[in-house]
Each structure stands twice: as structure tokens, then as C-alpha cells.
Design an enzyme around this catalytic site. Structure first.
Site, PDB file in Angstrom:
ATOM      1  CB  CYS A 110      -0.947  -0.012   1.201  1.00 29.56           C
ATOM      2  SG  CYS A 110      -1.970  -1.483   1.216  1.00 29.56           S
ATOM      3  CG  HIS A 244      -3.282   3.252   2.414  1.00 30.57           C
ATOM      4  ND1 HIS A 244      -3.916   2.876   1.243  1.00 30.57           N
ATOM      5  CD2 HIS A 244      -3.198   2.125   3.166  1.00 30.57           C
ATOM      6  CE1 HIS A 244      -4.181   1.588   1.299  1.00 30.57           C
ATOM      7  NE2 HIS A 244      -3.774   1.106   2.456  1.00 30.57           N
ATOM      8  CG  ASN A 274      -6.758  -0.874   1.312  1.00 26.36           C
ATOM      9  OD1 ASN A 274      -6.013  -0.544   0.404  1.00 26.36           O
ATOM     10  ND2 ASN A 274      -6.320  -1.361   2.463  1.00 26.36           N
TER      11      ASN A 274
HETATM   12  O1  UT7 Z   1      -3.930  -1.560   3.430  1.00 25.57           O
HETATM   13  C1  UT7 Z   1      -3.095  -2.325   4.243  1.00 25.57           C
HETATM   14  C2  UT7 Z   1      -3.223  -1.821   5.619  1.00 25.57           C
HETATM   15  N1  UT7 Z   1      -4.430  -2.377   6.189  1.00 25.57           N
HETATM   16  C3  UT7 Z   1      -4.983  -1.807   7.239  1.00 25.57           C
HETATM   17  O2  UT7 Z   1      -4.531  -0.780   7.695  1.00 25.57           O
HETATM   18  C4  UT7 Z   1      -6.153  -2.527   7.875  1.00 25.57           C
HETATM   19  C5  UT7 Z   1      -6.117  -2.337   9.372  1.00 25.57           C
HETATM   20  N2  UT7 Z   1      -7.106  -3.120  10.075  1.00 25.57           N
HETATM   21  C6  UT7 Z   1      -8.437  -2.894   9.968  1.00 25.57           C
HETATM   22  O3  UT7 Z   1      -8.860  -2.044   9.231  1.00 25.57           O
HETATM   23  C7  UT7 Z   1      -9.371  -3.668  10.867  1.00 25.57           C
HETATM   24  O4  UT7 Z   1      -8.619  -4.383  11.825  1.00 25.57           O
HETATM   25  C8  UT7 Z   1     -10.299  -4.660  10.096  1.00 25.57           C
HETATM   26  C9  UT7 Z   1     -11.281  -3.898   9.255  1.00 25.57           C
HETATM   27  C10 UT7 Z   1      -9.460  -5.575   9.189  1.00 25.57           C
HETATM   28  C11 UT7 Z   1     -11.066  -5.542  11.063  1.00 25.57           C
HETATM   29  O5  UT7 Z   1     -11.793  -4.710  11.973  1.00 25.57           O
HETATM   30  P1  UT7 Z   1     -11.685  -4.950  13.535  1.00 25.57           P
HETATM   31  O6  UT7 Z   1     -12.518  -3.940  14.161  1.00 25.57           O
HETATM   32  O7  UT7 Z   1     -10.227  -4.988  13.899  1.00 25.57           O
HETATM   33  O8  UT7 Z   1     -12.370  -6.357  13.682  1.00 25.57           O
HETATM   34  P2  UT7 Z   1     -11.824  -7.685  14.371  1.00 25.57           P
HETATM   35  O9  UT7 Z   1     -10.865  -8.396  13.474  1.00 25.57           O
HETATM   36  O10 UT7 Z   1     -11.389  -7.392  15.776  1.00 25.57           O
HETATM   37  O11 UT7 Z   1     -13.156  -8.528  14.456  1.00 25.57           O
HETATM   38  C12 UT7 Z   1     -14.256  -8.121  15.309  1.00 25.57           C
HETATM   39  C13 UT7 Z   1     -15.417  -9.050  15.065  1.00 25.57           C
HETATM   40  C14 UT7 Z   1     -15.027 -10.527  15.062  1.00 25.57           C
HETATM   41  O12 UT7 Z   1     -16.109 -11.261  15.641  1.00 25.57           O
HETATM   42  P3  UT7 Z   1     -16.051 -11.744  17.162  1.00 25.57           P
HETATM   43  O13 UT7 Z   1     -14.808 -12.573  17.283  1.00 25.57           O
HETATM   44  O14 UT7 Z   1     -15.971 -10.486  17.997  1.00 25.57           O
HETATM   45  O15 UT7 Z   1     -17.315 -12.510  17.304  1.00 25.57           O
HETATM   46  C15 UT7 Z   1     -14.908 -10.856  13.615  1.00 25.57           C
HETATM   47  O16 UT7 Z   1     -15.129 -12.225  13.352  1.00 25.57           O
HETATM   48  O17 UT7 Z   1     -15.959  -8.784  13.765  1.00 25.57           O
HETATM   49  C16 UT7 Z   1     -16.027 -10.011  13.036  1.00 25.57           C
HETATM   50  N3  UT7 Z   1     -15.835  -9.717  11.624  1.00 25.57           N
HETATM   51  C17 UT7 Z   1     -16.874  -9.441  10.823  1.00 25.57           C
HETATM   52  N4  UT7 Z   1     -18.195  -9.358  11.030  1.00 25.57           N
HETATM   53  C18 UT7 Z   1     -18.979  -9.040   9.971  1.00 25.57           C
HETATM   54  C19 UT7 Z   1     -14.685  -9.661  10.931  1.00 25.57           C
HETATM   55  N5  UT7 Z   1     -14.945  -9.346   9.658  1.00 25.57           N
HETATM   56  C20 UT7 Z   1     -16.286  -9.201   9.555  1.00 25.57           C
HETATM   57  C21 UT7 Z   1     -17.148  -8.886   8.509  1.00 25.57           C
HETATM   58  N6  UT7 Z   1     -18.477  -8.799   8.754  1.00 25.57           N
HETATM   59  N7  UT7 Z   1     -16.694  -8.624   7.263  1.00 25.57           N
END
Ligand code: UT7
Length: 318
Positions: A110, A244, A274
Site C-alpha cells: 500500500c 492511504h 482500499n
Molecule cells: O492496506 C493495508 C493496511 N491495512 C490496514 O490498515 C487494515 C487495518 N485493520 C483494519 O482495518 C481492521 O482491523 C479490520 C477492518 C481488518 C477488522 O476490523 P476490527 O474492528 O479490527 O475487527 P476484528 O478483526 O477485531 O473482528 C471483530 C469481530 C469478530 O467477531 P467476534 O470474534 O468479535 O465474534 C470478527 O469475526 O468482527 C467479526 N468480523 C466481521 N463481522 C462481519 C470480521 N470481519 C467481519 C465482517 N463482517 N466482514
């Protein structure tokens, strides 16, 4: 001597995929994606290749700058989703533009577009290049695991380009790498060797979202502070930040830590998702075409992602 930006362009595929479309394919929903990431829809390539998108963005940037392809001395394409390893995407764009200059690809996920700007800056400093075309282009949908809802909902395809000319517009540029594959990795094609004993991995994105999030906010804030200090300006002097587009929450959190108003941060993640190396140049082109940017404005670009990598570039516009 450094460079100034004299034209920008961008291109996205025609197919729009909404959050509701994705929720028919996997266990997700519009509300989660909007509130946790900030994406409402993204463009996904159906017939467009990475080189097609790069070429369209490049042609628009050349048109805006009013210079012809044969006056370009260098073409760089930042991409982690080239159509082919050889010829490079930059070489394909060079041929299709009818240019004859050196052209090569740069891979830094990225942050790739800003790594490419810094690379171009070296050629300008040596005086070997008077005009360069720098492009970020991705068909990231090709390397997404469409069964992994934590990454599939984030990304989109597209390309952005900038035409650079010798000048003193680039006040500061910095690039940074923290090698390691624990947080983000994208395996390459495993190959066909009958001799290899290296385990084959699927060539799709793996990302530890929360670790990436923490790295992203820290890198974002550090680059802006460090570039302002090196350039001898205050944060208030910066007119526009082009970050980004990884996650709306990352941008809002960085804005709060920098104590800068949200209006200074260019945001298109709701429409584009993204787009990896294409993200910063697409946002820059949208800012440029919006009429909000004036000659003399200070524009700070920053990016972060796989590598881990991060980068910043501070430009005086015009
Ligand atoms: O471009 C390269 C650089 N990338 C970035 O900078 C990305 C940085 N990270 C992020 O943007 C975020 O961490 C994500 C968008 C990838 C994920 O968001 P988060 O708030 O960190 O979610 P999480 O991984 O902590 O997951 C929270 C919950 C989980 O469920 P439980 O375990 O709490 O029951 C996940 O399974 O959200 C669930 N989850 C979803 N639910 C519905 C994860 N993905 C999804 C989804 N839809 N698509």
C-alpha cells in the site's frame, strides 16, 4: 533539484460491488462494514487488467499536464498485482502509450506509490530525468481470499497516476520498512518445479487486522510529524492530507492524535475501498480535480501497509 506534480489521473473498473452484494456471498452485513471500515461500495475488475487501469489513469494525467508520452523520461508503476511478472506493468504501459523511456515496477504494497515517488526523486536529483510518470495500479480482487470476510470486504481495484516535472515542489519524502511476515503476507505463485520441497501456500492476502491497525495509526502520525519538522513547518501549515484509504477509523484516529480538522483529510474509502498502491494517487487525483487545491498549498501524503512498510511525501502544489 526535485520535482513538482503537473498532472494527475485515475481510473476504476466499471463494476460496483456493494456491501449488500457481499452479504449475499459471505457472513457479513452493510452495517458492520460501514462502521468498522467505512466502505459502502468498491469497484471490482471484470474485464479490466491492472495495465488497463494504469494506462487509463496515465492518459488522464498526461492530458491534464499537457505533455506527450514521448516527452516522458521514466515510467514507474507501483503494484503488488501485476498482470505478469514479465513484462512489467510499467513496460506494458510504456508500449501502449508509445513512449520509449525506461520503465519498471515497484513493489511495496500500500506504500508503493510513495516509494515510487521517492525513487523518482532520486532520478530528478541526479538530473537524469526531467519528466516522469508515476502510477499506482492494482487488481487486488485477484489476490483476495473471497472466503475470508475479514479481508474480502475491505479492498477494491483501481489506478492513479501523476506526471512529475523538474521543480522544487517536493519538500520532504520518507520511506520505511519493517520486514517480517507475521502481520501481513501474500505468497507468490508456488511454481511448477518437481524438485521443490518448499510448502505451497495460496497466493492470497493474509492480514492480522488489529496489529495492522495499530501500526497504521502510529506510522501515519509519525510521518506527518516528522515531515513537518524536517520541512520546518507547523501542522497548521498543512492544507490537505492525502492518506492511504485503509480504514476510515484509522484516518479519524490519526486526525484526532494530530489535532487536525477532519476536513483536511481526503477520504474516498466509502466509494473505492482500499486499493493498495492505487489508493493515494486516486485520492490525490480526486483532490486535484475537486477544485479545493490551490497553487502554493501544502499537501502531505502518507501510506502504510504490507511489508510492513510506510511512507510520507510533502508537496508544495503548483
Ligand atoms: O492496506 C493495508 C493496511 N491495512 C490496514 O490498515 C487494515 C487495518 N485493520 C483494519 O482495518 C481492521 O482491523 C479490520 C477492518 C481488518 C477488522 O476490523 P476490527 O474492528 O479490527 O475487527 P476484528 O478483526 O477485531 O473482528 C471483530 C469481530 C469478530 O467477531 P467476534 O470474534 O468479535 O465474534 C470478527 O469475526 O468482527 C467479526 N468480523 C466481521 N463481522 C462481519 C470480521 N470481519 C467481519 C465482517 N463482517 N466482514
Amino acid at each position: 533539484m526535485s520535482f513538482r506534480i503537473i498532472g494527475t489521473g485515475s481510473a476504476v473498473p466499471s463494476k460496483i460491488i456493494t456491501n449488500d452484494d457481499l452479504s449475499e456471498m459471505m457472513d457479513t452485513n452493510d452495517e458492520w462494514i460501514r462502521t468498522r471500515v467505512g466502505v459502502a461500495e468498491r469497484r471490482i475488475a471484470v474485464t479490466e487488467s491492472t495495465a488497463d487501469l494504469a494506462l487509463e489513469a496515465a492518459e488522464k494525467a498526461l492530458e491534464m499536464s499537457g505533455v506527450s508520452a514521448d516527452s516522458i523520461d521514466l515510467i514507474l508503476v507501483a503494484t503488488i498485482t501485476p498482470d505478469r511478472i514479465c513484462p512489467t506493468t510499467a513496460g506494458t504501459v510504456q508500449a501502449r502509450l508509445g513512449a520509449s523511456c525506461p520503465a519498471f515496477d515497484i513493489s511495496s504494497a500500500c506504500s508503493g506509490f510513495l516509494f515510487a515517488l521517492e525513487t523518482a526523486a532520486g532520478f530528478f536529483a541526479r538530473g537524469t530525468v526531467k519528466r516522469a510518470l508515476v502510477i499506482g495500479a492494482e487488481r487486488i480482487s485477484r489476490i483476495i481470499d473471497w472466503n475470508d470476510r475479514s479481508t474480502a470486504v475491505i479492498f477494491g481495484d483501481g489506478a492513479g497516476a501523476a506526471v512529475l516535472e523538474t521543480g522544487d515542489g517536493c519538500l520532504c519524502s520518507e520511506i520505511c520498512t519493517i520486514g517480517g511476515d507475521e502481520v501481513i503476507r501474500i505468497p507468490a505463485f508456488g511454481g511448477t518445479s518437481p524438485f521443490t520441497e518448499i510448502e505451497k501456500e495460496d497466493p492470497v492476502i493474509f492480514m492480522e487486522g488489529q496489529e495492522t491497525f495499530k501500526f497504521a495509526v502510529g506510522a501515519f502520525v509519525n510521518h506527518i510529524h516528522s515531515m513537518a519538522e524536517k520541512a520546518g513547518i507547523s501542522l497548521d501549515d498543512i492544507d490537505h492530507i492525502v492518506p492511504h484509504q485503509a480504514n476510515e477509523r484509522i484516518i479519524r484516529m490519526a486526525a484526532r492524535r494530530l489535532r487536525m480538522p477532519d476536513e483536511k483529510f481526503v477520504m474516498n474509502i466509502d466509494r473505492c475501498g482500499n486499493t493498495a498502491a492505487a489508493s493515494v494517487p486516486i485520492a490525490l487525483d480526486e483532490l486535484n480535480r475537486s477544485g479545493k487545491i490551490k497553487p502554493g498549498d501544502l499537501v502531505a501524503m502518507t501510506a502504510f501497509g504490507g511489508g510492513l512498510s510506510s511512507a510520507g511525501c510533502l508537496i508544495r502544489w503548483g
